[in-house]
Design a protein around this motif. Sequence first.
Motif, PDB file in Angstrom:
ATOM      1  N   VAL A  10       0.868  -1.185   0.000  1.00 18.68           N
ATOM      2  CA  VAL A  10       0.000   0.000   0.000  1.00 18.68           C
ATOM      3  C   VAL A  10       0.903   1.233   0.000  1.00 18.68           C
ATOM      4  O   VAL A  10       1.237   1.798   1.040  1.00 18.68           O
ATOM      5  CB  VAL A  10      -0.951  -0.008   1.218  1.00 18.68           C
ATOM      6  N   THR A  11       1.321   1.624  -1.157  1.00 15.56           N
ATOM      7  CA  THR A  11       2.274   2.711  -1.341  1.00 15.56           C
ATOM      8  C   THR A  11       1.555   4.005  -1.721  1.00 15.56           C
ATOM      9  O   THR A  11       0.387   3.984  -2.129  1.00 15.56           O
ATOM     10  CB  THR A  11       3.267   2.357  -2.456  1.00 15.56           C
ATOM     11  N   GLY A  16      -2.476   6.775  -4.597  1.00 16.51           N
ATOM     12  CA  GLY A  16      -2.687   7.919  -5.476  1.00 16.51           C
ATOM     13  C   GLY A  16      -3.364   7.537  -6.773  1.00 16.51           C
ATOM     14  O   GLY A  16      -4.193   8.283  -7.305  1.00 16.51           O
ATOM     15  N   SER A  17      -3.047   6.329  -7.292  1.00 16.56           N
ATOM     16  CA  SER A  17      -3.656   5.896  -8.550  1.00 16.56           C
ATOM     17  C   SER A  17      -5.147   5.616  -8.398  1.00 16.56           C
ATOM     18  O   SER A  17      -5.930   5.892  -9.302  1.00 16.56           O
ATOM     19  CB  SER A  17      -2.937   4.647  -9.081  1.00 16.56           C
ATOM     20  N   ARG A  24       1.825  12.166  -0.801  1.00 14.37           N
ATOM     21  CA  ARG A  24       3.225  12.251  -0.380  1.00 14.37           C
ATOM     22  C   ARG A  24       3.616  11.043   0.490  1.00 14.37           C
ATOM     23  O   ARG A  24       4.717  10.518   0.373  1.00 14.37           O
ATOM     24  CB  ARG A  24       3.450  13.551   0.398  1.00 14.37           C
ATOM     25  N   GLU A  25       2.707  10.625   1.392  1.00 14.21           N
ATOM     26  CA  GLU A  25       3.089   9.583   2.351  1.00 14.21           C
ATOM     27  C   GLU A  25       1.848   8.833   2.822  1.00 14.21           C
ATOM     28  O   GLU A  25       0.757   9.404   2.922  1.00 14.21           O
ATOM     29  CB  GLU A  25       3.784  10.230   3.563  1.00 14.21           C
ATOM     30  N   TYR A  40      -6.964  -2.665   7.735  1.00 15.15           N
ATOM     31  CA  TYR A  40      -5.902  -1.744   8.127  1.00 15.15           C
ATOM     32  C   TYR A  40      -6.432  -0.312   8.105  1.00 15.15           C
ATOM     33  O   TYR A  40      -7.308   0.034   7.302  1.00 15.15           O
ATOM     34  CB  TYR A  40      -4.707  -1.853   7.168  1.00 15.15           C
ATOM     35  N   ARG A  41      -5.874   0.507   8.984  1.00 14.37           N
ATOM     36  CA  ARG A  41      -6.131   1.945   8.920  1.00 14.37           C
ATOM     37  C   ARG A  41      -4.999   2.584   8.128  1.00 14.37           C
ATOM     38  O   ARG A  41      -3.816   2.423   8.465  1.00 14.37           O
ATOM     39  CB  ARG A  41      -6.226   2.552  10.319  1.00 14.37           C
ATOM     40  N   VAL A  42      -5.352   3.302   7.085  1.00 10.19           N
ATOM     41  CA  VAL A  42      -4.376   3.955   6.216  1.00 10.19           C
ATOM     42  C   VAL A  42      -4.452   5.457   6.445  1.00 10.19           C
ATOM     43  O   VAL A  42      -5.490   6.088   6.209  1.00 10.19           O
ATOM     44  CB  VAL A  42      -4.664   3.637   4.724  1.00 10.19           C
TER      45      VAL A  42
END
Length: 349
Positions: A10-11, A16-17, A24-25, A40-42
Amino acid sequence: MSIPRRPADVTPQWLGSVLDRDIREVTVQPIGTGQTGATYRVSVTYADDSADLPATFALKLPAQDDAVRERVALGYRSEVEFYTVVADRMRIPVPRCFHSEISDDGADFALLLADMAPAVQGDQIAGCSPAEARLAVDALAGLHGPSWCDPAWMQLPCIVMPKPGDEAAAKGLGDVARMAAEITVDKLGEAISVEDRETLTAAMGMVTPWLMAEPDRFALMHGDYRLDNMLFDPDRTRITVVDWQTLGVGLAGRDLAYFTATSLLPEVRSTIEKDLVGHYHRALSTYVADYDAETCWRDYRLGVLQAPLLTTLGFAFASSTERGDEMIATMVHRGCRAIRELGSLDMIA
């Protein structure tokens, strides 16, 4: 980009896509201890002004165990289908879905949902209050009412449980239910009483005719409608229903009775269940005009076999944990006691 298989995937680029934003993060932290999937909490840091998007999301991914992924792939398909096809047409409160995708074999999926914090998960073992139970049955009417007796829902490809009138599927599940009951009794050992063991064995031996009863009354079902799959706001005035991996079509009373039998302490359930069923019936009546209160109560009594059925199916073929074993023993006892007190087995031909 490929579906993330694990939290490390999960980048910022992947997120973003799917959100079509410059990110950014991201940081990813586990929520809960799901056995058939992982949540999961992102937390997100945007590169620009994204006031229309939240700072945190809940992300559902498959279990990290490949064997589990393959076994419950149909459940993954069911949940993705619910959020993409069903949710917007119902009135049951669920998290907003920002993104969904699933692989052809169903073993990989991702659901990016609204983070409902500070709402907290119900406690299956402790049980809920009468006020929380009323919230739950109100919400349930928002699923059953808009889908009531609509044959279009029979065509959903990812229905998990047998559809009404499907005799072959009912027989197949009946065979599995008997096997699951035997395994459950063996695994629980002395944690299940002789009386509950007898009730469980008898009930699971009647699953096939039970599934074939009342095929003309049906609605979309959550299937696993219990406290662990509900989030309550801190002031207990709002509920959100999650975990749609057991989506089905069947007698609506099955969802209702499964909830009361497994999520209320037995002495509380026996005291308030008639009022709760009446509360549910009044909520359902805003959608359904030709369903009387007496029939609703009968469907509720009949539907309570859903409690030991789902409990044993989930327990017999899953790995054991200390809390999981305690929860199953509690749910089996509550469900079997409700079957006895409601005389449900006497209603099945």
